[in-house]
Design a protein around this motif. Structure first.
Motif, short mmCIF file in Angstrom:
data_model
loop_
_atom_site.label_atom_id
_atom_site.label_comp_id
_atom_site.label_asym_id
_atom_site.label_seq_id
_atom_site.Cartn_x
_atom_site.Cartn_y
_atom_site.Cartn_z
N MET A 114 15.11 1.93 -13.75
CA MET A 114 13.89 1.46 -14.37
C MET A 114 13.47 2.45 -15.45
O MET A 114 13.75 3.64 -15.35
CB MET A 114 12.77 1.35 -13.33
CG MET A 114 13.06 0.29 -12.28
SD MET A 114 13.02 -1.37 -12.97
CE MET A 114 13.36 -2.31 -11.52
N SER A 115 12.78 1.92 -16.45
CA SER A 115 12.44 2.77 -17.57
C SER A 115 11.30 3.71 -17.21
O SER A 115 10.42 3.40 -16.42
CB SER A 115 12.02 1.92 -18.78
OG SER A 115 10.92 1.12 -18.45
N GLU A 116 11.34 4.87 -17.81
CA GLU A 116 10.30 5.86 -17.62
C GLU A 116 9.22 5.67 -18.67
O GLU A 116 9.47 5.24 -19.79
CB GLU A 116 10.88 7.28 -17.77
CG GLU A 116 11.93 7.62 -16.73
CD GLU A 116 11.36 7.76 -15.35
OE1 GLU A 116 10.26 8.30 -15.20
OE2 GLU A 116 12.02 7.32 -14.40
N SER B 107 6.69 7.92 -20.72
CA SER B 107 6.51 9.33 -20.97
C SER B 107 5.08 9.71 -21.30
O SER B 107 4.73 10.88 -21.31
CB SER B 107 7.40 9.76 -22.15
OG SER B 107 7.07 9.01 -23.31
N SER C 235 1.89 7.71 -10.99
CA SER C 235 3.21 7.10 -10.97
C SER C 235 3.97 7.52 -12.22
O SER C 235 3.39 7.68 -13.29
CB SER C 235 3.10 5.57 -10.95
OG SER C 235 2.59 5.15 -9.71
N THR C 236 5.27 7.70 -12.08
CA THR C 236 6.06 8.11 -13.23
C THR C 236 7.12 7.08 -13.57
O THR C 236 7.81 7.23 -14.56
CB THR C 236 6.75 9.46 -12.96
OG1 THR C 236 7.54 9.36 -11.77
CG2 THR C 236 5.73 10.56 -12.79
N SER C 237 7.28 6.06 -12.78
CA SER C 237 8.27 5.05 -13.09
C SER C 237 7.75 3.68 -12.69
O SER C 237 6.86 3.55 -11.85
CB SER C 237 9.59 5.33 -12.37
OG SER C 237 9.47 5.03 -10.99
N ARG C 238 8.33 2.68 -13.31
CA ARG C 238 7.98 1.30 -12.98
C ARG C 238 8.25 1.02 -11.51
O ARG C 238 7.46 0.36 -10.83
CB ARG C 238 8.77 0.35 -13.87
CG ARG C 238 8.45 -1.12 -13.64
CD ARG C 238 9.47 -1.99 -14.34
NE ARG C 238 9.39 -1.89 -15.78
CZ ARG C 238 8.75 -2.75 -16.55
NH1 ARG C 238 8.11 -3.77 -16.01
NH2 ARG C 238 8.74 -2.61 -17.86
N GLU D 173 8.26 3.04 -8.90
CA GLU D 173 7.24 3.64 -8.04
C GLU D 173 5.95 2.83 -8.08
O GLU D 173 5.32 2.60 -7.04
CB GLU D 173 6.98 5.08 -8.47
CG GLU D 173 8.10 6.05 -8.15
CD GLU D 173 7.81 7.45 -8.67
OE1 GLU D 173 8.39 8.40 -8.13
OE2 GLU D 173 7.02 7.58 -9.63
N TYR E 247 3.22 -0.80 -18.50
CA TYR E 247 4.26 -1.17 -17.54
C TYR E 247 4.44 -2.69 -17.46
O TYR E 247 5.56 -3.19 -17.40
CB TYR E 247 3.91 -0.66 -16.14
CG TYR E 247 4.02 0.83 -15.93
CD1 TYR E 247 5.24 1.41 -15.64
CD2 TYR E 247 2.89 1.65 -15.98
CE1 TYR E 247 5.35 2.76 -15.41
CE2 TYR E 247 2.99 3.01 -15.75
CZ TYR E 247 4.22 3.56 -15.47
OH TYR E 247 4.33 4.91 -15.25
N ASP F 153 11.41 -5.59 -14.10
CA ASP F 153 11.88 -5.63 -15.49
C ASP F 153 12.88 -6.77 -15.62
O ASP F 153 14.09 -6.58 -15.75
CB ASP F 153 12.53 -4.29 -15.86
CG ASP F 153 12.67 -4.13 -17.36
OD1 ASP F 153 12.48 -5.13 -18.08
OD2 ASP F 153 12.96 -3.02 -17.81
#
Length: 199
Positions: free
Chosen positions: A1-3, A5, A17-20, A22, A58, A69
């Motif tokens: 999954m994309s991050e 930033s 949260s740092t990622s989709r 999560e 997101y 996604d």
């Protein structure tokens, strides 16, 4: 999954949260405890420690969360179809690609169950799903049309794409009813039966 930033700094000691992926997992927990309709975007943002604007980086809407996604997944599906050997029978190619499209790591299976339970049972998501199903069918119809030398909106590509989606949904419903069932085996069996009908 994309991050993402540009997520904001932590506020109030909450873990951001740092990622989709999560964020999806946190939201699925909220949907389980509060219900889909009762959970607001503000609730989601507060639980994840992000702002509303970050949420919309997101996902376009709350309804899109269950789909993850999906555009990226569909691109992967197109690439699998493009890589199919030309001598693979049409319905075998459809079956193989659809089964692989739905294959996930064992660790993700519980989340996939939650995702599909939402998509298949929540009325608001069922209405939203018609758009996503149309995108899925389009990928299949494009491949079938190319193989048959017909436009993707011709009868046979459309019939096969609609039928493939129908049996895939039937396999998912069976999988959700049986915790011991293996999704890819159900999909394979259902799509083999479909292929026998079209061959």
């Amino acid at each position: 999954m994309s991050e993402v930033s540009s997520a904001p700094a932590r506020r109030g000691g909450r873990r951001r949260s740092t990622s989709r992926a999560e964020l999806e997992h946190q939201v699925f927990e909220l949907f389980t405890s509060r219900g889909f309709d009762e959970t607001t975007i503000d609730d989601i943002a507060a639980a994840a420690g992000i702002g509303r604007r970050t949420f919309f980086r997101y996902f376009p809407s709350k309804n899109d969360i269950a789909w993850g996604d999906f555009d990226e997944a569909l691109q992967g599906m197109r690439e699998r179809f493009d890589a199919c050997p030309s001598d693979t029978p049409l319905m075998d190619a459809v079956r193989e690609v659809v089964v692989e499209f739905n294959r996930v790591d064992d660790a993700e299976l519980p989340w996939l169950r939650r995702r599909m339970a939402l998509i298949l049972t929540v009325p608001a998501l069922q209405a939203h799903s018609t758009l996503r199903y149309a995108d899925w069918r389009q990928v299949v119809a494009e491949f079938v049309g190319t193989r048959l030398g017909e436009p993707p909106d011709a009868l046979r590509p459309q019939a096969i794409s609609h039928a493939a989606l129908g049996v895939a949904i039937a396999a998912y419903e069976q999988w959700l009813r049986d915790p011991e069932a293996e999704l890819t085996l159900l999909l394979d069996a259902a799509l083999r039966a479909l292929g026998d009908g079209f061959s």
